[in-house]
Design an enzyme around this catalytic site. Structure first.
Site, PDB file in Angstrom:
ATOM      1  N   ALA A 151     -75.307  56.564  36.272  1.00 58.45           N
ATOM      2  CA  ALA A 151     -73.972  55.998  36.507  1.00 58.45           C
ATOM      3  C   ALA A 151     -73.174  56.863  37.475  1.00 58.45           C
ATOM      4  O   ALA A 151     -72.452  56.343  38.343  1.00 58.45           O
ATOM      5  CB  ALA A 151     -73.230  55.850  35.189  1.00 58.45           C
ATOM      6  N   TYR A 152     -73.306  58.180  37.335  1.00 58.61           N
ATOM      7  CA  TYR A 152     -72.591  59.086  38.238  1.00 58.61           C
ATOM      8  C   TYR A 152     -73.115  58.954  39.663  1.00 58.61           C
ATOM      9  O   TYR A 152     -72.342  58.827  40.613  1.00 58.61           O
ATOM     10  CB  TYR A 152     -72.752  60.526  37.741  1.00 58.61           C
ATOM     11  CG  TYR A 152     -72.131  61.570  38.641  1.00 58.61           C
ATOM     12  CD1 TYR A 152     -70.764  61.576  38.889  1.00 58.61           C
ATOM     13  CD2 TYR A 152     -72.917  62.563  39.224  1.00 58.61           C
ATOM     14  CE1 TYR A 152     -70.194  62.539  39.706  1.00 58.61           C
ATOM     15  CE2 TYR A 152     -72.356  63.530  40.034  1.00 58.61           C
ATOM     16  CZ  TYR A 152     -71.000  63.516  40.277  1.00 58.61           C
ATOM     17  OH  TYR A 152     -70.436  64.466  41.095  1.00 58.61           O
TER      18      TYR A 152
END
Length: 244
Positions: A151-152
């Site tokens: 996600a990052y």
């Protein structure tokens, strides 16, 4: 008081942003130190800029809030006469396997890392003076893609995807736009939650066999912001000691 060169540095109260603010201060910049919540640390960063030879003021602004960001730029113009360099170092990092993601935390991270980058870039594109530079931030995890970083890395991949387009949008303005993608760097955000053993292992992965320091990345940003780096445009610069 008008200054010869003026920088807005978001995320300027800590980590890489703080090192960037101090480096630019050492080169005689007036710096607006943008911060979200930690006023005391922002004031410390201001003191570092002044001690290094620059001028500085701290301004609280959520980078995803367009009104707050506009007010931060207006402060730069009112206090120092304009804006030449914008360094958007504000960011969030949330790590978890995809199957275990807390989507509220993902939304908050993407609000800062994606929307915040677009909000700051929009204001910068409207205001930066000729000869200036916009520097956004990604991460080497966009290419390394370690477990739990999905996600990052996705949020920072969005920043990389807009970099060349932003540079082309600025055609005729004599303003550059680049993205710096650090590797493992010894900041609070990186070190938080990691064991000493893990940090030691990660520090040996780069051929230079150490973690990056915020000052290492600040040197790259200062080059991109300078007349010497003005021919570098629309690029993603991986400042990571050779990680990938």
């Amino acid at each position: 008081m008008a200054a010869e060169r003026v920088a807005v540095v978001t995320g300027g109260s800590r980590g890489i942003g703080r090192a960037v603010a101090a480096k630019l201060g050492s080169q005689g910049y007036a710096v607006v130190v943008g911060y979200t919540a930690q006023q005391a640390r922002a004031e410390e960063a201001v003191a570092e800029v002044v001690a290094a030879g620059g001028q500085a003021v701290a301004v609280q602004a959520d980078v995803a809030d367009e009104r707050a960001v506009a007010a931060m730029f207006e402060t730069a113009e009112a206090e120092f006469g304009g804006v030449d360099v914008v360094v958007n170092a504000a960011g969030r990092m949330y790590l978890a396997p995809v199957a275990e993601l807390d989507l509220d935390l993902v939304d908050a991270m993407h609000r800062t890392n994606i929307r915040g980058t677009l909000v700051v870039s929009r204001e910068a594109a409207r205001r930066v003076r000729p000869g200036g530079a916009i520097v956004n931030f990604s991460t080497t995890q966009v290419v390394l893609q370690f477990p739990t970083y999905g996600a990052y890395a996705a949020s920072k991949g969005a920043v990389e995807a807009m970099t060349l387009s932003l540079a082309r949008d600025l055609r005729g303005r004599d303003v550059t736009a680049n993205t710096v993608a650090p590797g493992a760097t010894a900041t609070d955000m990186f070190l938080d939650g990691k064991s000493d053993e893990l940090v030691e292992r990660l520090s040996k992965q780069a051929p230079l066999e150490r973690l990056g320091q915020p000052e290492d990345v600040a040197e790259v940003v200062a080059f991109l912001a300078s007349p010497a780096g003005h021919w570098v445009n629309g690029q993603v610069v991986r400042a990571n000691g050779g990680l990938g």
